[in-house]
Motif scaffolding. Structure first.
Motif, PDB file in Angstrom:
ATOM      1  N   LEU A  50     -41.739 -57.034 -11.198  1.00 15.76           N
ATOM      2  CA  LEU A  50     -42.572 -57.447 -10.077  1.00 15.76           C
ATOM      3  C   LEU A  50     -41.879 -57.020  -8.786  1.00 15.76           C
ATOM      4  O   LEU A  50     -40.650 -57.033  -8.691  1.00 15.76           O
ATOM      5  CB  LEU A  50     -42.804 -58.961 -10.103  1.00 15.76           C
ATOM      6  N   SER A  97     -46.967 -56.490 -21.988  1.00 19.04           N
ATOM      7  CA  SER A  97     -46.235 -56.486 -20.710  1.00 19.04           C
ATOM      8  C   SER A  97     -46.271 -57.844 -20.027  1.00 19.04           C
ATOM      9  O   SER A  97     -46.397 -57.945 -18.804  1.00 19.04           O
ATOM     10  CB  SER A  97     -46.799 -55.412 -19.767  1.00 19.04           C
ATOM     11  N   ASP A  98     -46.101 -58.909 -20.815  1.00 20.35           N
ATOM     12  CA  ASP A  98     -46.146 -60.264 -20.262  1.00 20.35           C
ATOM     13  C   ASP A  98     -44.903 -60.550 -19.425  1.00 20.35           C
ATOM     14  O   ASP A  98     -43.780 -60.507 -19.915  1.00 20.35           O
ATOM     15  CB  ASP A  98     -46.258 -61.290 -21.400  1.00 20.35           C
ATOM     16  N   ASN A  99     -45.132 -60.861 -18.161  1.00 20.83           N
ATOM     17  CA  ASN A  99     -44.032 -61.069 -17.221  1.00 20.83           C
ATOM     18  C   ASN A  99     -43.265 -62.357 -17.484  1.00 20.83           C
ATOM     19  O   ASN A  99     -42.060 -62.421 -17.241  1.00 20.83           O
ATOM     20  CB  ASN A  99     -44.581 -61.064 -15.791  1.00 20.83           C
ATOM     21  N   ASP A 100     -43.958 -63.388 -17.965  1.00 16.55           N
ATOM     22  CA  ASP A 100     -43.256 -64.629 -18.260  1.00 16.55           C
ATOM     23  C   ASP A 100     -42.282 -64.458 -19.419  1.00 16.55           C
ATOM     24  O   ASP A 100     -41.213 -65.066 -19.439  1.00 16.55           O
ATOM     25  CB  ASP A 100     -44.237 -65.770 -18.536  1.00 16.55           C
ATOM     26  N   ASN A 142     -38.620 -58.286 -14.874  1.00 18.78           N
ATOM     27  CA  ASN A 142     -39.957 -57.839 -15.250  1.00 18.78           C
ATOM     28  C   ASN A 142     -40.526 -56.700 -14.404  1.00 18.78           C
ATOM     29  O   ASN A 142     -41.493 -56.054 -14.798  1.00 18.78           O
ATOM     30  CB  ASN A 142     -40.943 -59.009 -15.240  1.00 18.78           C
ATOM     31  N   ARG A 202     -49.419 -62.427 -18.030  1.00 17.51           N
ATOM     32  CA  ARG A 202     -48.536 -63.390 -18.671  1.00 17.51           C
ATOM     33  C   ARG A 202     -49.165 -63.898 -19.951  1.00 17.51           C
ATOM     34  O   ARG A 202     -50.373 -63.736 -20.188  1.00 17.51           O
ATOM     35  CB  ARG A 202     -48.234 -64.563 -17.737  1.00 17.51           C
ATOM     36  N   ASN A 253     -34.854 -58.202 -10.812  1.00 18.86           N
ATOM     37  CA  ASN A 253     -35.529 -59.145 -11.702  1.00 18.86           C
ATOM     38  C   ASN A 253     -35.678 -58.514 -13.074  1.00 18.86           C
ATOM     39  O   ASN A 253     -35.313 -57.350 -13.280  1.00 18.86           O
ATOM     40  CB  ASN A 253     -36.881 -59.593 -11.128  1.00 18.86           C
ATOM     41  N   SER A 295     -43.322 -52.426 -14.263  1.00 18.78           N
ATOM     42  CA  SER A 295     -42.982 -53.015 -15.564  1.00 18.78           C
ATOM     43  C   SER A 295     -42.236 -52.085 -16.511  1.00 18.78           C
ATOM     44  O   SER A 295     -41.855 -52.515 -17.609  1.00 18.78           O
ATOM     45  CB  SER A 295     -44.255 -53.517 -16.256  1.00 18.78           C
ATOM     46  N   THR A 335     -47.881 -52.015 -10.072  1.00 22.24           N
ATOM     47  CA  THR A 335     -47.928 -52.989  -8.984  1.00 22.24           C
ATOM     48  C   THR A 335     -48.623 -52.298  -7.812  1.00 22.24           C
ATOM     49  O   THR A 335     -48.804 -51.075  -7.819  1.00 22.24           O
ATOM     50  CB  THR A 335     -46.528 -53.456  -8.521  1.00 22.24           C
ATOM     51  N   VAL A 345     -50.767 -62.213 -12.115  1.00 18.22           N
ATOM     52  CA  VAL A 345     -49.632 -61.679 -12.867  1.00 18.22           C
ATOM     53  C   VAL A 345     -49.935 -61.755 -14.357  1.00 18.22           C
ATOM     54  O   VAL A 345     -50.347 -62.799 -14.874  1.00 18.22           O
ATOM     55  CB  VAL A 345     -48.347 -62.464 -12.543  1.00 18.22           C
ATOM     56  N   LYS A 393     -39.076 -53.401 -17.978  1.00 15.39           N
ATOM     57  CA  LYS A 393     -38.961 -54.174 -19.208  1.00 15.39           C
ATOM     58  C   LYS A 393     -38.299 -53.398 -20.340  1.00 15.39           C
ATOM     59  O   LYS A 393     -37.892 -53.988 -21.341  1.00 15.39           O
ATOM     60  CB  LYS A 393     -40.343 -54.690 -19.614  1.00 15.39           C
TER      61      LYS A 393
END
Length: 324
Positions: free
Chosen positions: A204, A161-164, A202, A139, A200, A104, A281, A137, A107
């Motif tokens: 992941l 650290s919200d992935n969405d 985020n 979010r 990506n 992350s 991760t 995950v 980000k």
């Protein structure tokens, strides 16, 4: 730990130094730059002026390849780097140019592009639910039909650290995550982070999503030129406020993922934590990039990647930020 001497170079010499492992220009040695850095230099030297070509700024710290790994550093992590940003002195370099997964910490780049191309006052209404193939995950509670400000997404991205929120910002800025990753990779190249590739928004895990400690230093350093970025990564918590699809206001409390801010780990005496970004991760392990002030009130940027757990991560980081 021994210090590596400060290297202040002219813009056109940075990537030469990175590859041949010397400090200074006009050495007369054969050009043996790594291909990606050489291509970046050749492509950009005529396109940009010195002030525009951020990836070759003369005030960046330089890590010669010959000094990229201090083997006296015994902490069990994949890679680490600590740079005094006021003196451009490298306090510690441990596998600074090795390929690693950033999790992350990705980000930071998403936040940088939001600062450069977004408007914090804009409101975004989710056209679809954000889903992930992975389980557990991190979010937010946002879902289809909810309306949220870009400022809210930015804060949730960096604090919790919200992935969405990374996906929502990517679609807001570029129409799709795929288009946004093109922007990320172009920005990385512009900054000189030529050993980085984003897949990506985020972090992941994706095998084609990678970077180096030195590249993360370049990216974080640029993001830190924005006060809004430093203010946000320095927050201990945040309340995300948004309007639900049914029209009522929702307030979601979020705690920072930075364990220094939660008093889980003690900050070394005399050190001030300005802020940073965590990443975790199963493949990347525990990661952290951090800006601090040392006892002399100098700014230090440090990154630790690939720690087996949080204890090792913060023990290692505390060692880095305590270095003189």
């Amino acid at each position: 730990m021994r210090k590596k001497r400060k290297c202040t170079v002219l813009a056109g010499c940075l990537f030469l130094l990175l590859s041949i492992g010397v400090c200074g220009c006009g050495t007369g040695k054969e050009d043996s730059r790594l291909p990606s850095y050489k291509e970046h230099y050749e492509e950009t030297k005529s396109r940009y002026t010195k002030s525009q070509n951020e990836g070759m700024a003369e005030d960046l710290a330089v890590v010669p390849v010959s000094e990229a790994t201090d083997y006296s550093f015994s902490y069990p992590v994949k890679a680490a780097l600590s740079v005094n940003d006021d003196t451009d002195e490298v306090n510690l370099s441990f596998h600074a140019f090795d390929k690693v997964y950033p999790a992350s910490i990705t980000k930071v780049m998403t936040a940088l592009l939001t600062l450069e191309h977004g408007n914090f006052e804009d409101k975004v209404t989710l056209s679809h639910d954000i889903t992930f193939q992975e389980g557990n995950v991190v979010r937010s509670t946002l879902k289809k039909g909810d309306t949220v400000t870009v400022e809210g997404l930015f804060n949730a991205l960096l604090v919790a650290s919200d992935n969405d929120c990374a996906v929502i910002l990517a679609e807001y800025l570029a129409g799709s995550v795929e288009n946004f990753t093109d922007m990320m990779n172009e920005e990385a190249k512009k900054l000189g982070a030529t050993h980085t590739h984003f897949a990506n928004a985020n972090g992941l895990h994706d095998s084609d999503h990678y970077t180096t400690p030195y590249d993360l230093y370049l990216i974080f350093r640029k993001a830190a030129t924005y006060d809004q970025f430093l203010n946000t990564v320095g927050q201990k918590d945040y309340v995300l406020e948004y309007t639900s699809s049914k029209g009522y206001t929702v307030e979601e409390y979020m705690s920072s993922t930075n364990a220094y801010f939660q008093n889980t780990y003690s900050i070394p005496t005399g050190i001030t934590v300005v802020g940073g970004k965590t990443g975790t991760t199963s493949i990347a392990k525990s990661c952290l990039i951090l800006m601090t002030k040392n006892k002399e009130d100098e700014t230090v940027i440090s990154v630790v990647l690939g720690a087996e757990n949080k204890d090792i991560l913060y023990q290692t980081m505390s060692e880095l930020i305590s270095m003189k």
